[in-house]
Design a protein around this motif. Structure first.
Motif, PDB file in Angstrom:
ATOM      1  N   SER A 146      -0.003  -7.352  -5.569  1.00  0.00           N
ATOM      2  CA  SER A 146       1.104  -8.250  -5.321  1.00  0.00           C
ATOM      3  C   SER A 146       0.996  -8.853  -3.922  1.00  0.00           C
ATOM      4  CB  SER A 146       2.419  -7.466  -5.445  1.00  0.00           C
ATOM      5  OG  SER A 146       3.473  -8.225  -4.910  1.00  0.00           O
ATOM      6  N   ALA A 147       1.329 -10.140  -3.823  1.00  0.00           N
ATOM      7  CA  ALA A 147       1.274 -10.792  -2.523  1.00  0.00           C
ATOM      8  C   ALA A 147       2.602 -10.638  -1.784  1.00  0.00           C
ATOM      9  CB  ALA A 147       0.950 -12.259  -2.716  1.00  0.00           C
ATOM     10  N   GLU A 148       3.557  -9.976  -2.427  1.00  0.00           N
ATOM     11  CA  GLU A 148       4.870  -9.815  -1.803  1.00  0.00           C
ATOM     12  C   GLU A 148       4.781  -8.951  -0.549  1.00  0.00           C
ATOM     13  OE1 GLU A 148       8.234  -8.609  -4.158  1.00  0.00           O
ATOM     14  OE2 GLU A 148       7.562  -9.898  -5.780  1.00  0.00           O
ATOM     15  N   LYS A 149       5.563  -9.335   0.432  1.00  0.00           N
ATOM     16  CA  LYS A 149       5.567  -8.583   1.689  1.00  0.00           C
ATOM     17  C   LYS A 149       6.251  -7.243   1.452  1.00  0.00           C
ATOM     18  CE  LYS A 149       6.825  -9.294   6.483  1.00  0.00           C
ATOM     19  NZ  LYS A 149       8.116  -9.136   7.075  1.00  0.00           N
ATOM     20  N   PRO A 150       5.646  -6.130   1.937  1.00  0.00           N
ATOM     21  CA  PRO A 150       6.292  -4.834   1.771  1.00  0.00           C
ATOM     22  C   PRO A 150       7.661  -4.823   2.448  1.00  0.00           C
ATOM     23  CG  PRO A 150       4.043  -4.562   2.540  1.00  0.00           C
ATOM     24  CD  PRO A 150       4.354  -6.022   2.612  1.00  0.00           C
ATOM     25  N   VAL A 151       8.596  -4.130   1.841  1.00  0.00           N
ATOM     26  CA  VAL A 151       9.958  -4.085   2.376  1.00  0.00           C
ATOM     27  C   VAL A 151      10.126  -2.807   3.189  1.00  0.00           C
ATOM     28  CG1 VAL A 151      12.415  -4.061   1.807  1.00  0.00           C
ATOM     29  CG2 VAL A 151      10.806  -5.357   0.387  1.00  0.00           C
ATOM     30  N   ARG A 152      10.476  -2.964   4.453  1.00  0.00           N
ATOM     31  CA  ARG A 152      10.671  -1.809   5.330  1.00  0.00           C
ATOM     32  C   ARG A 152      12.090  -1.292   5.158  1.00  0.00           C
ATOM     33  NH1 ARG A 152      11.804  -1.309  11.289  1.00  0.00           N
ATOM     34  NH2 ARG A 152      10.410   0.259  12.120  1.00  0.00           N
ATOM     35  N   SER A 170       7.109  -0.907  -3.080  1.00  0.00           N
ATOM     36  CA  SER A 170       6.204  -0.713  -1.930  1.00  0.00           C
ATOM     37  C   SER A 170       6.066   0.767  -1.621  1.00  0.00           C
ATOM     38  CB  SER A 170       6.746  -1.415  -0.687  1.00  0.00           C
ATOM     39  OG  SER A 170       7.049  -2.748  -0.942  1.00  0.00           O
ATOM     40  N   ASN A 184       2.695   3.500   7.426  1.00  0.00           N
ATOM     41  CA  ASN A 184       2.582   2.165   6.843  1.00  0.00           C
ATOM     42  C   ASN A 184       3.795   1.284   7.157  1.00  0.00           C
ATOM     43  OD1 ASN A 184       0.107   1.739   4.852  1.00  0.00           O
ATOM     44  ND2 ASN A 184       0.690   3.913   4.831  1.00  0.00           N
ATOM     45  N   ASP A 185       4.661   1.783   8.020  1.00  0.00           N
ATOM     46  CA  ASP A 185       5.844   1.032   8.475  1.00  0.00           C
ATOM     47  C   ASP A 185       6.771   0.654   7.315  1.00  0.00           C
ATOM     48  OD1 ASP A 185       7.337   0.103  10.601  1.00  0.00           O
ATOM     49  OD2 ASP A 185       6.594  -1.947  10.392  1.00  0.00           O
ATOM     50  N   LEU A 186       6.826   1.516   6.322  1.00  0.00           N
ATOM     51  CA  LEU A 186       7.754   1.250   5.216  1.00  0.00           C
ATOM     52  C   LEU A 186       9.094   1.949   5.438  1.00  0.00           C
ATOM     53  CD1 LEU A 186       5.467   1.359   2.064  1.00  0.00           C
ATOM     54  CD2 LEU A 186       6.475  -0.622   3.184  1.00  0.00           C
ATOM     55  N   SER A 191      -8.578  -0.632   4.385  1.00  0.00           N
ATOM     56  CA  SER A 191      -8.166  -2.027   4.543  1.00  0.00           C
ATOM     57  C   SER A 191      -9.351  -2.925   4.865  1.00  0.00           C
ATOM     58  CB  SER A 191      -7.114  -2.137   5.640  1.00  0.00           C
ATOM     59  OG  SER A 191      -7.625  -1.604   6.845  1.00  0.00           O
TER      60      SER A 191
END
Lengths: 73, 196
Positions: free
Chosen positions: A2-8, A24, B156-158, B196
């Motif tokens: 997915s090209a969606e930006k990961p949600v923090r 994510s 991973n800063d999630l 990566s």
């Protein structure tokens, strides 16, 4: 991928943001565990027995696919 | 049907176990907030909130922050409104086992994690706690995997986390798991770099 930006997940977040970040976070979990489920540990046999009973409807403690969003309200 | 009954009926229909447990935590917390208490989700249910994928604790553990603890009578009356008492401090709410514990223990100085009004133990404390139970009395690889997942989410800063505070908590006499934390951080960072 997915090209969606990961949600923090911010320190103070909303249910909507929590839902948006699930995919994510799950992707990272899957990468670490190679898709295996993590086992729970209560260390309390009575509690485990209660949980077995409560979760005996066939689903148990296993994860399935993410269900469609239901309103938390 | 009261508003509370409607919420509980809706939660019973919830078929995602992760979301269901959190919604139970939310409704139980709300009832205790109404009497001036400040509940905090701890333990496996907090892991479930953060990891979201591969860990379902199957229950909800709640502690209380601040000076106001519910009296035993308040505790029992609220839990009777919400579900079926299963013993002292334990209740079934909408098919989820809820344990009401005492005052919250945390070494982290960061704010509690919040989702709406629901409070959860800080990720910094939770990681140190999971490392502790994975290494004492002996190293347990299966338990260590739970900590590894949480650390990977932070790396991973999630998940918003204070890395300095995470190291301080892990190094503190309360936990003394700093070496294990650094090893896992290096492992996870290495994997991310290689992948990566």
């Amino acid at each position: 991928m997915s090209a969606e930006k990961p949600v923090r997940l911010e320190r103070a977040t909303t249910w909507e943001e929590w839902e948006r970040g699930r995919a994510s976070r799950r992707a990272i979990c899957d990468r670490i565990t190679a898709g295996r489920e993590l086992r729970r540990f209560s260390g309390d046999p009575r509690k485990d027995e209660l949980l077995r009973r409560l979760n005996s409807g066939g689903r148990g403690l296993r994860f399935g696919p993410i269900a469609p969003r239901a309103s938390p309200e | 049907m009261s508003e509370l009954d409607a919420i509980l009926a809706d939660i019973r229909r919830e078929d995602d176990p992760n979301r269901k447990n959190l919604r139970v935590a939310e409704v139980v917390s709300r009832c205790f907030r109404e009497i001036g208490c400040a509940p905090v989700v701890v333990g496996g249910s907090a892991v479930e909130f953060y990891s979201d994928g591969r860990y379902v604790s199957g229950d909800v553990d709640l502690c209380f922050d601040g000076p106001r603890l519910p009296t035993p009578r308040e505790r029992e009356e609220i839990m009777a409104r919400l579900g079926k008492p299963l013993g002292v401090r334990r209740c079934e709410v909408a098919g989820v086992l809820v344990d009401l514990l005492g005052r919250v223990e945390t070494t982290a100085r960061t704010a509690f994690q919040k989702i709406g009004e629901l409070q959860l133990i800080q990720i910094e404390d939770l990681i140190a706690e999971r490392l502790l139970v994975a290494t004492v009395p002996a190293r347990d690889e299966t338990r260590l995997e739970v900590a590894r997942v949480l650390i990977a989410l932070v790396a991973n800063d999630l998940i918003a986390a204070d890395r300095e505070e995470l190291l301080r908590v892990a190094d503190s006499p309360d936990y003394r798991v700093g070496a294990e934390l650094r090893a896992l951080l290096a492992e996870v960072d290495g994997k991310e770099g290689a992948g990566s």
